[in-house]
Design a protein around this motif. Structure first.
Motif, PDB file in Angstrom:
ATOM      1  N   ALA B  63     -12.186  -5.555 -34.888  1.00 48.81           N
ATOM      2  CA  ALA B  63     -13.487  -5.934 -35.429  1.00 48.81           C
ATOM      3  C   ALA B  63     -13.885  -7.317 -34.960  1.00 48.81           C
ATOM      4  O   ALA B  63     -15.042  -7.562 -34.592  1.00 48.81           O
ATOM      5  CB  ALA B  63     -13.429  -5.871 -36.951  1.00 48.81           C
ATOM      6  N   TRP B  64     -12.942  -8.213 -34.959  1.00 42.03           N
ATOM      7  CA  TRP B  64     -13.267  -9.593 -34.558  1.00 42.03           C
ATOM      8  C   TRP B  64     -13.632  -9.684 -33.079  1.00 42.03           C
ATOM      9  O   TRP B  64     -14.432 -10.468 -32.669  1.00 42.03           O
ATOM     10  CB  TRP B  64     -12.075 -10.523 -34.858  1.00 42.03           C
ATOM     11  N   LEU B  66     -14.985  -7.222 -31.432  1.00 49.59           N
ATOM     12  CA  LEU B  66     -16.324  -6.647 -31.325  1.00 49.59           C
ATOM     13  C   LEU B  66     -17.391  -7.668 -31.741  1.00 49.59           C
ATOM     14  O   LEU B  66     -18.468  -7.742 -31.149  1.00 49.59           O
ATOM     15  CB  LEU B  66     -16.421  -5.399 -32.206  1.00 49.59           C
ATOM     16  N   THR B  67     -17.035  -8.420 -32.752  1.00 51.77           N
ATOM     17  CA  THR B  67     -18.011  -9.394 -33.238  1.00 51.77           C
ATOM     18  C   THR B  67     -17.880 -10.745 -32.578  1.00 51.77           C
ATOM     19  O   THR B  67     -18.642 -11.662 -32.909  1.00 51.77           O
ATOM     20  CB  THR B  67     -17.838  -9.567 -34.755  1.00 51.77           C
ATOM     21  N   ARG B  68     -16.829 -10.812 -31.653  1.00 53.55           N
ATOM     22  CA  ARG B  68     -16.533 -12.093 -31.016  1.00 53.55           C
ATOM     23  C   ARG B  68     -16.431 -13.189 -32.063  1.00 53.55           C
ATOM     24  O   ARG B  68     -16.945 -14.295 -31.913  1.00 53.55           O
ATOM     25  CB  ARG B  68     -17.603 -12.447 -29.979  1.00 53.55           C
ATOM     26  N   ASP B  92     -11.601 -10.715 -24.034  1.00 53.75           N
ATOM     27  CA  ASP B  92     -12.672  -9.722 -24.047  1.00 53.75           C
ATOM     28  C   ASP B  92     -12.547  -8.815 -22.832  1.00 53.75           C
ATOM     29  O   ASP B  92     -11.641  -8.988 -22.007  1.00 53.75           O
ATOM     30  CB  ASP B  92     -14.049 -10.380 -24.128  1.00 53.75           C
ATOM     31  N   ALA B  93     -13.432  -7.888 -22.743  1.00 53.33           N
ATOM     32  CA  ALA B  93     -13.307  -6.872 -21.705  1.00 53.33           C
ATOM     33  C   ALA B  93     -13.463  -7.462 -20.319  1.00 53.33           C
ATOM     34  O   ALA B  93     -13.047  -6.849 -19.332  1.00 53.33           O
ATOM     35  CB  ALA B  93     -14.343  -5.772 -21.915  1.00 53.33           C
ATOM     36  N   ARG B  94     -13.998  -8.651 -20.215  1.00 57.61           N
ATOM     37  CA  ARG B  94     -14.141  -9.263 -18.904  1.00 57.61           C
ATOM     38  C   ARG B  94     -12.997 -10.209 -18.575  1.00 57.61           C
ATOM     39  O   ARG B  94     -12.945 -10.766 -17.489  1.00 57.61           O
ATOM     40  CB  ARG B  94     -15.450 -10.058 -18.855  1.00 57.61           C
ATOM     41  N   GLU B  96     -12.145 -12.908 -20.526  1.00 58.87           N
ATOM     42  CA  GLU B  96     -12.322 -14.237 -21.125  1.00 58.87           C
ATOM     43  C   GLU B  96     -11.436 -14.352 -22.350  1.00 58.87           C
ATOM     44  O   GLU B  96     -11.372 -13.425 -23.166  1.00 58.87           O
ATOM     45  CB  GLU B  96     -13.778 -14.462 -21.527  1.00 58.87           C
ATOM     46  N   ALA B 142     -12.379   0.301 -29.472  1.00 62.19           N
ATOM     47  CA  ALA B 142     -13.282   0.619 -30.580  1.00 62.19           C
ATOM     48  C   ALA B 142     -14.263   1.657 -30.077  1.00 62.19           C
ATOM     49  O   ALA B 142     -14.838   1.512 -28.997  1.00 62.19           O
ATOM     50  CB  ALA B 142     -14.017  -0.628 -31.060  1.00 62.19           C
ATOM     51  N   ALA B 143     -14.407   2.699 -30.855  1.00 64.90           N
ATOM     52  CA  ALA B 143     -15.326   3.792 -30.509  1.00 64.90           C
ATOM     53  C   ALA B 143     -15.062   4.309 -29.114  1.00 64.90           C
ATOM     54  O   ALA B 143     -15.975   4.613 -28.363  1.00 64.90           O
ATOM     55  CB  ALA B 143     -16.769   3.292 -30.639  1.00 64.90           C
ATOM     56  N   ARG B 145     -14.007   2.756 -26.620  1.00 64.84           N
ATOM     57  CA  ARG B 145     -14.277   1.793 -25.566  1.00 64.84           C
ATOM     58  C   ARG B 145     -13.264   0.668 -25.645  1.00 64.84           C
ATOM     59  O   ARG B 145     -12.865   0.262 -26.744  1.00 64.84           O
ATOM     60  CB  ARG B 145     -15.678   1.183 -25.723  1.00 64.84           C
ATOM     61  N   VAL B 147     -12.792  -2.862 -25.650  1.00 60.80           N
ATOM     62  CA  VAL B 147     -13.651  -4.006 -25.888  1.00 60.80           C
ATOM     63  C   VAL B 147     -12.927  -5.313 -25.671  1.00 60.80           C
ATOM     64  O   VAL B 147     -13.513  -6.386 -25.740  1.00 60.80           O
ATOM     65  CB  VAL B 147     -14.229  -3.963 -27.319  1.00 60.80           C
ATOM     66  N   ARG B 151      -3.028  -9.736 -25.803  1.00 61.14           N
ATOM     67  CA  ARG B 151      -1.915 -10.007 -24.873  1.00 61.14           C
ATOM     68  C   ARG B 151      -0.918 -10.899 -25.589  1.00 61.14           C
ATOM     69  O   ARG B 151      -1.298 -11.894 -26.206  1.00 61.14           O
ATOM     70  CB  ARG B 151      -2.444 -10.691 -23.624  1.00 61.14           C
TER      71      ARG B 151
END
Lengths: 289, 655
Positions: B63-64, B66-68, B92-94, B96, B142-143, B145, B147, B151
């Protein structure tokens, strides 16, 4: 041999970092923060398709969805201008205008933006006055359709919301409905779109509930772009959104978002639609949330 | 002693070092493997902990992410620290970094997850693992995906001390096990090789002369027990052969010795003891220079070295004085260098043979040969089968046969036909019984001539009494026999007529009498007295009378049968011995022929004379008297013939 075994050559293990983002695809990432209509996962399920749709149609740009823990969190992000794009409710849109965001579209028809009072079927109040002394669950104080409009509606019905009822803010639309279902409060207050979604995703629970009242409509959620974005990008995004209804994939996605279409909109329209409501709200409750 | 000898110089050391080394290597290997496995287990556990932690972090942070919600994520990473966790980060998915246990990393990008992020179906991935760190990333989903990524880096933590302790304990255990293994290997090798050591000790003692020693046999049937019994059997066999050799050496009449390369005596026999006048125990270990005068010792040493240089047997002859009795003996010495199996010189073996007796015998033989050659008597040497194996020159001179013509032939061809089988049988019998025969024998020469020989034949026998040779020595006595015959003629014959005289008549009468007595045949004795002889003798002289007597003698001889004898008693008296008479008539026929022959005229030059005979006859056994009496009876009958008118005969006993 023993020493050799104890001193095996070990591989270098551990993360390596860099300051700049990896430019593997050349895409520029933008974030679309959607106000907490749902919990984050649900929000991703519903609105992940929208960001994918937009990304697929933007040249060398990619838009990712960003959820928020709650309305405060969402508004904090907006206040800090972190997301490039916002999908706030009308009140949040009105506030975001002050943070440097500009309205580029309306998410859905305005008539669908109205508050809904959900109660258990076995505890249906006869009238709003029957709510005196009861607890009502709202998603958040700043939830325009699910909190501010219903509270104004109750006030217009002669109820002293602050003094005669207990307002419990549970963080999300779904939580507010489930609170009513569990009997934690007499009424779960939400707005029309989440209520339809709940009926579809939780039919058994929804069967125990019933929407007893709804408020007047106002104006629907907005799509906003940060004012430092390239105008051509904004135009691309706006074009894609408005054109969704014209193609099958877009229509399917709109159906999933439970909105009829994205309509053209601007800052003026939102300022105008909100100002009267907000003034009444201040007049009745003293200050905006 | 080199290190190699020190470690591997003996089987015991080889065994101990080998077992200890194998044990050390195996222990090191096993312990190292165990340590590695344990470290692998710890590392696997460490990785699994990292996986679990990454999954948990991914789930709890969904959740965090997803909500960054960076603050919430920061709380997660900061709160997730536990023993061994090196870092927690949420990406994140990129790529970062949204949150990190090191806040300085937030906002940076991970540079090593590109491939992982690009996977179509990301899953928990071990990005790297070593004993110090397990780096695991789990997707935040999540869902459906991805996200973001959780690590986690998990270090050894508490395992670090445990791993170090395992390694340290492994080394200590290995070292202790190696030391214990080495001690046990040494004890084991010592126990295993103790009996081998005892065999070796016995072997050394036997090599130094203690031939009676044997390896102890505890009855075990393991390899060493078998070797020990085999070793003892070998020693027994060697002892047996040594006894045989010793007996042989001591029994040999030859002098036998063995010297080492330095000339020290290693072995000698009683025959050699006589040279030094010392016993073997006083000889062994000494050199000739310690036992003999320097010149002798030098002489012997020179010959020893000569044999060594020659590389094979070297012979020499020499006179040696025996120290025990001072006698001098002539010996032939053979010295041979002796080598071991690898060809290394061990010493010199010497054998000296006393040829003194043979030397003297040879001289005697040479003398005998000279006698054989120059002897005037003929000598024939035959083997036991009477085949001639040698004759001397006198034989050739006497018989005419050359040596090559008679060798291999039996001596029978030399015998004269005069000797019958009886004679030869008697000779052989005498040789067999008495070993010698002496006598006269007629021998036939190369050209058929006969020689009278005085012969001595001796039979030579070996120690078993078997006749091996005959030696015949003979002297030609033909001249002597001729002389004897002449004397016999003179003694037994009438010189005028050549007829047997009274002496010979007596012998022949005796023989005929004996023969007649044995054969039951008749023997006639006739006494003849010539009628009318005296007047002739008186008128014509003695010479004429002698001629008449010779003529009458010849006529009488012609009238007789074979075997009969006519003898002249003297004057004009003759005696006839008529043998093997069948009856008196046979005698009468003879007498009739005599009367007729005598009465025939005799021409004496211009004179013709005639005589007659008056004959008295007696016949044995009718007249069974002695020979002398037979003559008297014949004489008496002759007178009756005279009385009857002469020129007639009368039988004794007739009226």
């Amino acid at each position: 041999m023993l020493l050799a075994a104890c001193a095996r050559e070990e591989p270098v293990v551990g993360p390596r970092f860099q300051v700049a983002p990896p430019a593997t695809t050349g895409e520029v990432l933008y974030r679309l923060a959607v106000h907490p209509l749902h919990n984050p996962t649900k929000l991703l399920q519903v609105y992940g398709g929208l960001t994918d749709y937009l990304s697929a149609r933007l040249n060398a740009h990619r838009i990712e969805l960003e959820a928020s823990n709650d309305y405060a969190h969402f508004e904090n992000k907006a206040a800090r201008r972190r997301p490039e794009f916002l999908l706030p409710n009308p009140y949040q849109a009105w506030r975001a205008l002050g943070y440097g965001y500009r309205v580029i579209a309306e998410a859905g028809d305005s008539a669908d933006f109205r508050g809904v009072f959900v109660v258990r079927r076995d505890r249906v109040p006869a009238a709003p006055a029957a709510l005196r002394g009861q607890a009502l669950c709202y998603p958040a104080p700043t939830a325009l359709a699910a909190a501010m409009l219903p509270q104004l509606w109750l006030a217009r019905q002669g109820l002293d919301v602050r003094g005669e009822t207990e307002s419990i803010y549970v963080g999300s639309q779904e939580s507010a409905i489930l609170s009513a279902y569990r009997g934690e409060c007499a009424v779960g207050v939400t707005w029309s779109l989440p209520w339809r979604a709940f009926q579809r995703t939780h039919p058994a629970e929804a069967a125990e509930l019933v929407a007893v009242w709804q408020t007047d409509p106002l104006i629907n959620n907005a799509v906003m772009a940060r004012d430092d974005l390239p105008s051509d990008l904004i135009a691309q995004v706006q074009g894609v959104l408005l054109a969704m209804v014209t193609e099958d994939e877009g229509r399917a996605l709109l159906q999933r978002l439970e909105i009829a279409r994205f309509n053209p909109a601007d800052d003026v329209r939102y300022r105008h639609a909100l100002q009267a409501v907000l003034d009444e709200y201040v007049a009745r409750f003293g200050a905006l949330p | 002693m080199t290190l190699r000898d020190g470690l591997f110089g003996t089987l015991r050391r080889q065994l101990a070092v080998g077992v200890a080394l194998v044990h050390a290597v195996m222990m090191s290997f096993f312990v190292a493997d165990l340590v590695v496995r344990q470290q692998d287990v710890l590392q696997a556990r460490q990785v699994e902990e990292a996986r679990s932690l990454a999954r948990t972090l991914a789930l709890s942070s969904r959740a965090w992410v997803l909500t960054r919600d960076l603050a919430g994520l920061a709380e997660l990473t900061q709160a997730g620290g536990q023993s061994g966790v090196e870092y927690l980060m949420l990406i994140d998915a990129r790529g970062e970094v949204l949150a990190h246990t090191d806040p300085a990393r937030v906002g940076q990008y991970v540079a090593d997850m590109g491939a992982l992020i690009a996977r179509p179906e990301p899953e928990v991935a071990v990005l790297g693992a070593n004993p110090k760190l397990a780096d695991v990333a789990a997707p935040v989903v999540a869902a459906g995906r991805v996200v973001g990524w959780a690590r986690v880096g998990v270090g050894q933590g508490d395992h670090a001390g445990l791993s170090a302790a395992i390694a340290r304990d492994g080394i200590v255990y290995t070292l202790v096990a190696i030391v214990i293994g080495a001690v046990l290997a040494w004890l084991m090798s010592r126990a295993i090789t103790a009996r081998l050591h005892q065999i070796r000790t016995v072997a050394d003692a036997v090599r130094h002369g203690r031939h009676e020693l044997r390896a102890s046999d505890d009855g075990r049937n393991d390899e060493i027990g078998v070797v020990a019994r085999g070793f003892n059997a070998m020693l027994d066999a060697l002892a047996h052969e040594r006894r045989l050799l010793r007996t042989l050496v001591e029994t040999l009449p030859d002098m036998v010795w063995v010297k080492d390369t330095a000339g020290r005596y290693l072995l000698c026999n009683p025959s050699l003891e006589r040279v030094f006048g010392r016993k073997e125990a006083d000889i062994l270990g000494k050199t000739d220079h310690e036992l003999l005068p320097a010149d002798f010792a030098d002489h012997f040493r020179v010959h020893d070295l000569r044999a060594i240089e020659a590389g094979g047997p070297v012979r020499n002859e020499e006179w040696v004085t025996l120290a025990d009795d001072g006698s001098r003996v002539f010996v032939e010495t053979v010295k041979t260098p002796m080598y071991d199996a690898e060809g290394r010189l061990l010493g010199v073996v010497g054998i000296a043979r006393d040829y003194t007796a043979r030397l003297r015998s040879t001289e005697q033989l040479r003398l005998s040969a000279s006698v054989f050659a120059v002897c005037l008597e003929g000598i024939v040497i035959t083997d036991a089968d009477n085949r001639i194996i040698d004759v001397n020159p006198a034989f050739t001179r006497i018989t005419g046969f050359k040596r090559d013509e008679v060798l291999g032939r039996t001596s029978a061809f030399l015998s004269s036909a005069r000797h019958g089988a009886v004679f030869h049988a008697a000779v052989w019998q005498a040789l067999r019984e008495a070993g010698v025969w002496r006598g006269e024998m007629w021998t036939q020469g190369k050209f058929g001539e006969e020689f009278a020989q005085q012969v001595s034949i001796a039979a030579l026998r070996d120690d078993a009494g078997t006749i091996t040779h005959y030696i015949e020595v003979f002297t030609d006595i033909s001249d002597l026999k001729a002389h004897e015959a002449e004397l016999d003629e003179i003694a037994n014959h009438d010189p005028l007529t050549g007829l047997p005289n009274r002496r010979l008549l007596r012998d022949r009468l005796s023989q005929a009498y004996a023969q007649a007595a044995r054969g039951r045949s008749g023997l006639g004795v006739a006494l003849i007295d010539l009628d009318g002889f005296k007047p002739i003798n008186d008128s014509l002289g003695h010479e004429a009378g002698d001629r008449v007597l010779r003529e009458i003698a010849a006529r009488l001889s012609h009238c007789l049968r074979s075997g009969d004898t006519v003898a002249r008693l003297g004057g004009d008296e003759f005696v006839l011995l008529l043998v093997n008479l069948a009856d008196a008539d046979e005698a009468r026929q003879v007498l009739e022929r005599v009367l007729h022959a005598v009465a025939q005229p005799i021409t004496l030059g211009e004179h013709r004379v005639a005589v007659s005979a008056s004959i008295g006859l007696t016949v044995f056994p009718n007249d069974a008297v002695s020979p002398e009496v037979l003559l008297r009876h014949a004489d008496a009958a002759m007178y009756r013939a005279k009385e009857a008118g002469r020129n007639t005969w009368r039988l004794f006993g007739d009226a």
